[in-house]
Design a protein around this motif. Structure first.
Motif, PDB file in Angstrom:
ATOM      1  N   HIS A 269      42.141 -11.266  34.851  1.00 37.69           N
ATOM      2  CA  HIS A 269      41.000 -11.876  35.526  1.00 37.69           C
ATOM      3  C   HIS A 269      40.146 -12.681  34.556  1.00 37.69           C
ATOM      4  N   GLY A 270      40.831 -13.385  33.624  1.00 39.58           N
ATOM      5  CA  GLY A 270      40.144 -14.255  32.687  1.00 39.58           C
ATOM      6  C   GLY A 270      39.509 -13.566  31.494  1.00 39.58           C
ATOM      7  N   ARG A 271      39.674 -12.263  31.397  1.00 38.45           N
ATOM      8  CA  ARG A 271      39.078 -11.482  30.305  1.00 38.45           C
ATOM      9  C   ARG A 271      40.184 -10.934  29.412  1.00 38.45           C
ATOM     10  N   SER A 272      40.043 -11.128  28.109  1.00 43.46           N
ATOM     11  CA  SER A 272      41.030 -10.629  27.162  1.00 43.46           C
ATOM     12  C   SER A 272      41.038  -9.106  27.194  1.00 43.46           C
ATOM     13  N   VAL A 273      42.217  -8.518  27.440  1.00 39.55           N
ATOM     14  CA  VAL A 273      42.308  -7.059  27.543  1.00 39.55           C
ATOM     15  C   VAL A 273      43.279  -6.431  26.547  1.00 39.55           C
ATOM     16  N   ALA A 274      44.169  -7.236  25.962  1.00 40.54           N
ATOM     17  CA  ALA A 274      45.151  -6.675  25.031  1.00 40.54           C
ATOM     18  C   ALA A 274      45.693  -7.765  24.126  1.00 40.54           C
ATOM     19  N   VAL A 275      46.253  -7.330  23.007  1.00 36.47           N
ATOM     20  CA  VAL A 275      46.912  -8.243  22.078  1.00 36.47           C
ATOM     21  C   VAL A 275      48.240  -7.613  21.688  1.00 36.47           C
ATOM     22  N   VAL A 276      49.307  -8.399  21.746  1.00 43.04           N
ATOM     23  CA  VAL A 276      50.623  -7.933  21.319  1.00 43.04           C
ATOM     24  C   VAL A 276      50.833  -8.418  19.891  1.00 43.04           C
ATOM     25  N   LEU A 277      51.126  -7.453  18.993  1.00 43.63           N
ATOM     26  CA  LEU A 277      51.332  -7.753  17.581  1.00 43.63           C
ATOM     27  C   LEU A 277      52.759  -7.424  17.175  1.00 43.63           C
ATOM     28  N   SER A 278      53.239  -8.100  16.143  1.00 45.95           N
ATOM     29  CA  SER A 278      54.527  -7.714  15.565  1.00 45.95           C
ATOM     30  C   SER A 278      54.335  -6.408  14.808  1.00 45.95           C
ATOM     31  N   ARG A 279      55.400  -5.697  14.560  1.00 47.40           N
ATOM     32  CA  ARG A 279      55.330  -4.454  13.800  1.00 47.40           C
ATOM     33  C   ARG A 279      54.782  -4.732  12.396  1.00 47.40           C
ATOM     34  N   ALA A 280      55.233  -5.833  11.773  1.00 44.42           N
ATOM     35  CA  ALA A 280      54.777  -6.174  10.413  1.00 44.42           C
ATOM     36  C   ALA A 280      53.269  -6.396  10.380  1.00 44.42           C
ATOM     37  N   THR A 281      52.733  -7.103  11.376  1.00 42.89           N
ATOM     38  CA  THR A 281      51.292  -7.342  11.438  1.00 42.89           C
ATOM     39  C   THR A 281      50.541  -6.035  11.648  1.00 42.89           C
ATOM     40  N   PHE A 282      51.056  -5.203  12.525  1.00 38.29           N
ATOM     41  CA  PHE A 282      50.427  -3.907  12.779  1.00 38.29           C
ATOM     42  C   PHE A 282      50.386  -3.062  11.510  1.00 38.29           C
ATOM     43  N   GLU A 283      51.521  -2.985  10.791  1.00 41.64           N
ATOM     44  CA  GLU A 283      51.581  -2.203   9.555  1.00 41.64           C
ATOM     45  C   GLU A 283      50.571  -2.729   8.539  1.00 41.64           C
ATOM     46  N   HIS A 284      50.476  -4.057   8.436  1.00 44.65           N
ATOM     47  CA  HIS A 284      49.537  -4.667   7.494  1.00 44.65           C
ATOM     48  C   HIS A 284      48.094  -4.317   7.843  1.00 44.65           C
ATOM     49  N   LEU A 285      47.746  -4.396   9.122  1.00 44.42           N
ATOM     50  CA  LEU A 285      46.375  -4.142   9.557  1.00 44.42           C
ATOM     51  C   LEU A 285      45.999  -2.661   9.519  1.00 44.42           C
ATOM     52  N   SER A 286      46.966  -1.797   9.718  1.00 46.27           N
ATOM     53  CA  SER A 286      46.648  -0.372   9.796  1.00 46.27           C
ATOM     54  C   SER A 286      46.737   0.340   8.454  1.00 46.27           C
ATOM     55  N   GLY A 287      47.003  -0.372   7.404  1.00 49.46           N
ATOM     56  CA  GLY A 287      47.059   0.246   6.077  1.00 49.46           C
ATOM     57  C   GLY A 287      48.479   0.371   5.586  1.00 49.46           C
TER      58      GLY A 287
END
Length: 83
Positions: free
Chosen positions: A31-49
């Motif tokens: 409904h025009g509102r950002s609700v989720a983001v799909v990330l690659s596993r590599a990006t997730f690993e980088h962001l989560s430590g």
């Protein structure tokens, strides 16, 4: 970042995942509102430590294994507080 409406993202999930891996995060809206983001596993690993546990992290400290650690106290005068 490419934006997908929820219905389109559901219908084309495999494409959304592949684009997340090759081009970066994919934004999903409802409904025009950002609700989720799909990330690659590599990006997730980088962001989560580094993926290591707190215990592993602490064992990498230069202080690990020392029997006693002495901390020097700051002996300077305390600040004055006006009441």
């Amino acid at each position: 970042m490419h934006t997908w409406q929820m219905q389109e993202a559901k219908a084309r999930l495999s494409e959304v995942v592949k684009l997340a891996e090759s081009e970066g995060p994919q934004d999903i809206t409802l409904h025009g509102r950002s609700v989720a983001v799909v990330l690659s596993r590599a990006t997730f690993e980088h962001l989560s430590g580094s993926g290591q546990s707190l215990v592993e992290f602490m064992r990498q400290s230069p202080l690990y294994g020392l029997e006693e650690i002495e901390f020097e106290r700051d002996r300077s005068a305390a600040r004055e507080v006006v009441l």
